[in-house]
Design a protein around this motif. Structure first.
Motif, PDB file in Angstrom:
ATOM      1  N   ASN A  80       9.211  11.243  -3.186  1.00 26.62           N
ATOM      2  CA  ASN A  80       9.532   9.932  -3.074  1.00 26.62           C
ATOM      3  C   ASN A  80       8.678   9.080  -2.035  1.00 26.62           C
ATOM      4  O   ASN A  80       9.154   8.165  -1.483  1.00 26.62           O
ATOM      5  CB  ASN A  80      10.863   9.770  -2.337  1.00 26.62           C
ATOM      6  CG  ASN A  80      12.117  10.059  -3.554  1.00 26.62           C
ATOM      7  OD1 ASN A  80      11.719   9.883  -4.716  1.00 26.62           O
ATOM      8  ND2 ASN A  80      13.110  10.577  -3.129  1.00 26.62           N
ATOM      9  N   GLN A  81       7.314   9.725  -2.104  1.00 30.21           N
ATOM     10  CA  GLN A  81       6.460   9.118  -1.097  1.00 30.21           C
ATOM     11  C   GLN A  81       5.752   7.682  -1.825  1.00 30.21           C
ATOM     12  O   GLN A  81       5.621   8.050  -2.995  1.00 30.21           O
ATOM     13  CB  GLN A  81       5.289  10.097  -0.529  1.00 30.21           C
ATOM     14  CG  GLN A  81       5.904  11.071   0.062  1.00 30.21           C
ATOM     15  CD  GLN A  81       6.640  10.787   1.522  1.00 30.21           C
ATOM     16  OE1 GLN A  81       5.931   9.914   2.033  1.00 30.21           O
ATOM     17  NE2 GLN A  81       7.613  11.421   1.743  1.00 30.21           N
ATOM     18  N   PRO A  82       5.558   6.817  -1.028  1.00 28.99           N
ATOM     19  CA  PRO A  82       4.794   5.672  -1.675  1.00 28.99           C
ATOM     20  C   PRO A  82       3.447   6.158  -2.016  1.00 28.99           C
ATOM     21  O   PRO A  82       2.566   7.047  -1.504  1.00 28.99           O
ATOM     22  CB  PRO A  82       4.812   4.669  -0.591  1.00 28.99           C
ATOM     23  CG  PRO A  82       4.791   5.278   0.874  1.00 28.99           C
ATOM     24  CD  PRO A  82       5.734   6.597   0.377  1.00 28.99           C
ATOM     25  N   ALA A  83       2.711   5.333  -3.097  1.00 27.26           N
ATOM     26  CA  ALA A  83       1.621   5.766  -3.762  1.00 27.26           C
ATOM     27  C   ALA A  83       0.354   5.467  -2.750  1.00 27.26           C
ATOM     28  O   ALA A  83       0.658   4.371  -1.993  1.00 27.26           O
ATOM     29  CB  ALA A  83       1.248   5.106  -4.973  1.00 27.26           C
ATOM     30  N   GLN A  84      -0.564   6.123  -2.642  1.00 29.05           N
ATOM     31  CA  GLN A  84      -1.614   6.125  -1.469  1.00 29.05           C
ATOM     32  C   GLN A  84      -2.704   5.076  -2.530  1.00 29.05           C
ATOM     33  O   GLN A  84      -3.104   5.396  -3.395  1.00 29.05           O
ATOM     34  CB  GLN A  84      -2.316   7.387  -1.343  1.00 29.05           C
ATOM     35  CG  GLN A  84      -1.308   8.317  -0.615  1.00 29.05           C
ATOM     36  CD  GLN A  84      -1.002   7.958   0.862  1.00 29.05           C
ATOM     37  OE1 GLN A  84      -1.763   7.060   1.424  1.00 29.05           O
ATOM     38  NE2 GLN A  84       0.131   8.117   1.343  1.00 29.05           N
ATOM     39  N   PRO A  85      -3.090   4.121  -1.425  1.00 26.28           N
ATOM     40  CA  PRO A  85      -4.090   3.143  -2.220  1.00 26.28           C
ATOM     41  C   PRO A  85      -5.551   3.833  -2.362  1.00 26.28           C
ATOM     42  O   PRO A  85      -5.962   4.961  -1.399  1.00 26.28           O
ATOM     43  CB  PRO A  85      -4.129   1.999  -1.140  1.00 26.28           C
ATOM     44  CG  PRO A  85      -3.746   2.759   0.227  1.00 26.28           C
ATOM     45  CD  PRO A  85      -2.604   3.677   0.042  1.00 26.28           C
ATOM     46  N   ALA A  86      -6.039   3.659  -3.592  1.00 23.81           N
ATOM     47  CA  ALA A  86      -7.413   4.170  -3.577  1.00 23.81           C
ATOM     48  C   ALA A  86      -8.410   3.919  -2.717  1.00 23.81           C
ATOM     49  O   ALA A  86      -8.307   2.690  -2.180  1.00 23.81           O
ATOM     50  CB  ALA A  86      -7.868   3.865  -5.197  1.00 23.81           C
ATOM     51  N   LYS A 137       7.074  15.403  -1.429  1.00 22.25           N
ATOM     52  CA  LYS A 137       6.127  14.448  -1.940  1.00 22.25           C
ATOM     53  C   LYS A 137       6.707  13.420  -2.927  1.00 22.25           C
ATOM     54  O   LYS A 137       6.034  12.611  -3.542  1.00 22.25           O
ATOM     55  CB  LYS A 137       4.672  15.005  -2.592  1.00 22.25           C
ATOM     56  CG  LYS A 137       4.069  15.903  -1.396  1.00 22.25           C
ATOM     57  CD  LYS A 137       2.657  16.531  -2.012  1.00 22.25           C
ATOM     58  CE  LYS A 137       1.982  17.099  -1.052  1.00 22.25           C
ATOM     59  NZ  LYS A 137       0.900  17.823  -1.513  1.00 22.25           N
TER      60      LYS A 137
END
Length: 140
Positions: free
Chosen positions: A96-102, A94
């Motif tokens: 280097n995973q891109p941030a999840q949009p809210a 987890k």
């Protein structure tokens, strides 16, 4: 407990050292430069007394400073920074995973407005960037 007592003594020594230094003459010649037989009540004798007190308080100041540094270092050395981190709880998948949009909520307030982007001008021609360049002046 010991750190609190040493810190209190340290503050008292600091205040006394400041007072003794401020009582000395500003003409120089302090801290034992020169010497000779002199009486206690003369100006020279008072200077020698203040010089000795300054040396004693300065020595106490440095000794207590060193003791405080060593004692506080040993008190905090029981736990390493790495030991306090919970490295086992970190999941490497987890990192280097891109941030999840809210998730969007239809009842939520709209995002705040941003200021308009300033128009960038070319410093040489004065024209706005992206605008057609003005023709170069011709010399007759």
């Amino acid at each position: 407990m010991l750190l609190g007592i040493l810190l209190t003594i340290h503050i008292i020594v600091c205040i006394c050292l400041i007072a003794v230094v401020l009582m000395q003459r500003s003409e120089g010649g302090a801290l034992g430069m020169g010497g000779g037989p002199s009486g206690f009540m003369s100006a020279r004798g008072a200077g020698d007394l203040l010089t000795r007190i300054t040396w004693i308080l300065g020595s106490i100041f440095f000794i207590i400073s060193l003791a405080l540094t060593l004692l506080s270092g040993r008190q905090g050395a029981s736990d390493s920074v790495v030991d306090r981190m919970k490295v086992e709880a970190i999941d490497p998948n987890k990192l280097n995973q891109p941030a999840q949009p809210a998730p969007t909520d239809p009842n939520a307030a709209p995002p705040p407005l941003s200021a308009p982007t300033p128009q960038v001008r070319n410093p040489f021609t004065g024209d706005a960037e992206g605008a057609p360049a003005a023709p170069a002046p011709t010399n007759p």
